[in-house]
Design an enzyme around this catalytic site. Structure first.
Site, mmCIF file in Angstrom:
data_model
loop_
_atom_site.group_PDB
_atom_site.id
_atom_site.type_symbol
_atom_site.label_atom_id
_atom_site.label_comp_id
_atom_site.label_asym_id
_atom_site.label_seq_id
_atom_site.Cartn_x
_atom_site.Cartn_y
_atom_site.Cartn_z
ATOM 1 C CG ASN A 14 -2.210 -0.805 0.933
ATOM 2 O OD1 ASN A 14 -3.064 -0.378 0.164
ATOM 3 N ND2 ASN A 14 -2.316 -1.977 1.540
ATOM 4 C CG HIS A 109 -9.659 -3.330 8.772
ATOM 5 N ND1 HIS A 109 -8.733 -3.974 9.568
ATOM 6 C CD2 HIS A 109 -10.747 -4.141 8.735
ATOM 7 C CE1 HIS A 109 -9.251 -5.115 10.001
ATOM 8 N NE2 HIS A 109 -10.470 -5.237 9.504
HETATM 9 C C1 GAR Z 1 -3.221 -4.693 3.981
HETATM 10 O O1 GAR Z 1 -4.109 -5.665 3.490
HETATM 11 C C2 GAR Z 1 -3.913 -3.806 4.989
HETATM 12 O O2 GAR Z 1 -5.254 -3.569 4.697
HETATM 13 C C3 GAR Z 1 -3.783 -4.633 6.254
HETATM 14 O O3 GAR Z 1 -2.468 -5.136 6.189
HETATM 15 C C4 GAR Z 1 -2.112 -5.327 4.814
HETATM 16 C C5 GAR Z 1 -0.787 -4.668 4.600
HETATM 17 O O4 GAR Z 1 -0.290 -4.951 3.314
HETATM 18 N N1 GAR Z 1 -4.008 -3.839 7.436
HETATM 19 C C6 GAR Z 1 -4.631 -4.298 8.520
HETATM 20 O O5 GAR Z 1 -5.007 -5.446 8.648
HETATM 21 C C7 GAR Z 1 -4.850 -3.278 9.626
HETATM 22 N N2 GAR Z 1 -5.838 -3.684 10.529
HETATM 23 P P1 GAR Z 1 0.910 -4.110 2.715
HETATM 24 O O6 GAR Z 1 2.025 -4.092 3.766
HETATM 25 O O7 GAR Z 1 1.336 -4.864 1.492
HETATM 26 O O8 GAR Z 1 0.432 -2.728 2.409
#
Ligand code: GAR
Length: 222
Positions: A14, A109
């Protein structure tokens, strides 16, 4: 030029999508720093490759939560942040920390909140048999995965889905949703007012591709 500080805990995909949009769309903002924990090495490497300042701050190195958060706040504040963007940041934050950044800290989220706060959202969505799943960007308040919702991206759940296929579909939607919302914030189109999101008209000369229309606030990502 506004300053964005991004907090991560892992791979940082992200963060990558936000950094790319910020650069390509010439936002009136820059990612001033990315701060991540011990498992955030891949995301921090990605940030460094983008020329962004990084800091690795492991909560395990602190005896108490308060001491960790004091150092985290000092690290964030060193970059004079306008926005604190939680992008896969998996620490629960204390109410005083949340209060310090109230109205300028947002989170993504991987569920359509208020369904499935917490962990294992895709597994729980499949177990519940929902036909629509997705991701939510919200202002951060002291509750877990709680706070006024700014926008959501919805995806279908297909009959043959497992956790992996569903997670991939949601993550692709997140990569569209989060840069769009952060752009609204830096362009002054949305703000937290009391306990709800207030939408604001474009500033003079700022009418452009970035418009938080109803459709944009609910992205459908089949
Ligand atoms: C993402 O899916 C985000 O929505 C989630 O962690 C992942 C991070 O991916 N966040 C949560 O669960 C927060 N409660 P990334 O490191 O590849 O961006």
């Amino acid at each position: 030029m506004q300053n964005i500080v991004v907090l991560i805990s892992g791979r940082g995909s992200n963060l990558g999508s936000i950094a790319q949009a910020c650069r390509q769309q010439r936002w009136p903002a820059r990612i001033a720093a990315v701060i991540g924990g011990r498992a955030a090495t891949p995301g921090l490497a990605l940030a460094a490759a983008e020329g962004i300042a990084t800091r690795q701050l492991a909560h395990q190195d602190f005896a108490a939560r308060e001491a960790y958060e004091a150092e985290l706040a000092a690290s964030i504040d060193a970059y004079d942040p306008d926005w604190v963007v939680l992008a896969g940041f998996m620490r629960i934050l204390t109410p005083p920390f949340v209060a310090r950044y109230l109205g300028k800290m947002v989170n993504i989220h991987p569920s359509l909140l208020p369904s499935f706060p917490g962990l294992a959202t895709h597994r729980r969505a499949l177990a519940a048999g929902v036909r629509i799943h997705g991701a939510t960007v919200h202002f951060v308040t002291p509750g877990l995965d709680d706070g006024p919702i700014i926008a959501q991206a919805a995806v279908p759940v297909h009959a043959g889905d497992d956790e992996t296929t569903l997670a991939a579909r949601v993550l692709a939607a997140e990569h569209r949703l989060y840069p769009m919302v952060v752009r609204w914030l830096v362009e002054g189109r949305a703000q937290l007012r009391a306990d709800r999101v207030e939408w604001l008209p474009p500033v003079a000369g700022g009418e452009g591709a970035c418009s938080p229309t109803d459709d944009a606030q609910l992205l459908w990502c089949p």
